[in-house]
Design an enzyme around this catalytic site. Structure first.
Site, PDB file in Angstrom:
ATOM      1  N   HIS A  94      41.435  39.008  49.647  1.00  0.00           N
ATOM      2  CA  HIS A  94      42.302  39.034  48.410  1.00  0.00           C
ATOM      3  C   HIS A  94      43.916  38.623  48.797  1.00  0.00           C
ATOM      4  O   HIS A  94      44.227  38.451  49.818  1.00  0.00           O
ATOM      5  CB  HIS A  94      42.725  40.647  48.544  1.00  0.00           C
ATOM      6  CG  HIS A  94      43.685  40.995  47.392  1.00  0.00           C
ATOM      7  ND1 HIS A  94      43.205  41.047  46.041  1.00  0.00           N
ATOM      8  CD2 HIS A  94      44.849  41.362  47.267  1.00  0.00           C
ATOM      9  CE1 HIS A  94      44.161  41.347  45.160  1.00  0.00           C
ATOM     10  NE2 HIS A  94      45.315  41.448  46.064  1.00  0.00           N
ATOM     11  N   ASP A 124      40.783  47.143  45.815  1.00  0.00           N
ATOM     12  CA  ASP A 124      41.401  46.253  46.782  1.00  0.00           C
ATOM     13  C   ASP A 124      42.167  47.496  47.617  1.00  0.00           C
ATOM     14  O   ASP A 124      43.087  47.107  48.586  1.00  0.00           O
ATOM     15  CB  ASP A 124      42.664  45.545  46.186  1.00  0.00           C
ATOM     16  CG  ASP A 124      41.971  44.459  45.361  1.00  0.00           C
ATOM     17  OD1 ASP A 124      40.956  43.977  45.657  1.00  0.00           O
ATOM     18  OD2 ASP A 124      42.623  44.151  44.370  1.00  0.00           O
TER      19      ASP A 124
HETATM   20  C1  GAR Z   1      41.344  33.133  46.229  1.00  0.00           C
HETATM   21  O1  GAR Z   1      42.691  33.022  46.289  1.00  0.00           O
HETATM   22  C2  GAR Z   1      40.799  34.688  46.457  1.00  0.00           C
HETATM   23  O2  GAR Z   1      41.566  35.178  47.290  1.00  0.00           O
HETATM   24  C3  GAR Z   1      41.048  35.323  45.180  1.00  0.00           C
HETATM   25  O3  GAR Z   1      40.626  34.514  44.068  1.00  0.00           O
HETATM   26  C4  GAR Z   1      40.770  33.025  44.698  1.00  0.00           C
HETATM   27  C5  GAR Z   1      39.292  32.423  44.626  1.00  0.00           C
HETATM   28  O4  GAR Z   1      39.622  30.980  45.150  1.00  0.00           O
HETATM   29  N1  GAR Z   1      40.424  36.601  44.762  1.00  0.00           N
HETATM   30  C6  GAR Z   1      40.973  37.645  44.285  1.00  0.00           C
HETATM   31  O5  GAR Z   1      41.878  37.427  43.583  1.00  0.00           O
HETATM   32  C7  GAR Z   1      40.310  38.853  44.308  1.00  0.00           C
HETATM   33  N2  GAR Z   1      40.864  39.971  43.514  1.00  0.00           N
HETATM   34  P1  GAR Z   1      38.099  30.217  45.399  1.00  0.00           P
HETATM   35  O6  GAR Z   1      37.116  30.593  44.420  1.00  0.00           O
HETATM   36  O7  GAR Z   1      38.750  28.823  45.481  1.00  0.00           O
HETATM   37  O8  GAR Z   1      37.834  30.573  46.715  1.00  0.00           O
END
Ligand code: GAR
Length: 197
Positions: A112, A148
């Site tokens: 997160h 979360d």
């Molecule tokens: C990342 O920043 C992750 O931490 C976030 O989405 C992004 C995905 O990037 N996750 C959340 O917000 C979950 N609530 P990615 O697809 O490039 O790994």
């Protein structure tokens, strides 16, 4: 640990897949194996990476299921085919139901983009800036019923610059995520993390 005993990790995505890429790139060094990738979005860019690396992949499109329970059950079936030890949510943007979370209790982790318990939910970077936070970062945690809110495994933090934009902050946090998540999987693979549930 021999190759055949490597921790089996299934990764669940919804989009870009940069954390998937980081997890896969570090897998050998950290002693785990990505055994499958599941996406709820057929057009997730992360699936292109999975394909390029010949990683087994499945799409479970949430729009094909009338209820969240039915979607969760289909997701569980897809994941179970990969026989994972650990399921790593990596930019998976759906909320999972209680039955799913309980089924994988202690084996389901998430990354997160905030220093939980601060800023659960979405738009964490903009909210951190708006709140005047001086520190921000990323958290890997076990997933429980609380959104979360499960037990924190590890965090990576940075100092917020004056006047930076949410996009600049997000990009700097993402660099931390890409180091943090593989490290946590490595610790899990080495049995260095107690399962709290
Ligand atoms: C990342 O920043 C992750 O931490 C976030 O989405 C992004 C995905 O990037 N996750 C959340 O917000 C979950 N609530 P990615 O697809 O490039 O790994």
């Amino acid at each position: 640990m021999g190759l055949s005993q490597r921790l089996r990790v299934a990764v669940v995505i919804s989009g870009r897949g940069s954390n998937l890429t980081a997890l896969h790139t570090a897998a050998d060094a950290q002693g785990y194996e990505i055994v499958g990738v599941v996406s709820n979005q057929a057009h997730a860019a992360g699936l292109l990476y999975a394909r390029s690396q010949a990683l087994p992949q499945t799409v479970v499109d949430h729009q094909s299921y009338a209820t969240r329970t039915l979607f969760d059950e289909a997701l569980a079936r897809a994941l179970d085919r990969y026989e994972p030890d650990i399921i790593a949510l990596a930019g998976f943007l759906r909320v999972l139901g209680t039955a799913f979370v309980h089924r994988y209790a202690g084996r389901l982790i998430n990354i997160h983009p905030s220093l939980l318990p601060a800023f659960p939910g979405l738009n964490t970077h903009a909210r951190a800036l708006q709140a005047g936070a001086t520190e921000h970062g990323a958290t890997v945690h076990f997933v429980t019923d609380a959104l979360d809110g499960g037990p924190i495994i590890e965090q990576a933090r940075l100092r917020v610059y004056p006047n930076e934009t949410p996009e600049q902050l997000a990009a700097r946090v993402l660099v931390l995520e890409h180091a943090l998540y593989p490290q946590v999987l490595g610790r899990l693979a080495r049995g260095q993390i107690a399962i709290p549930l």
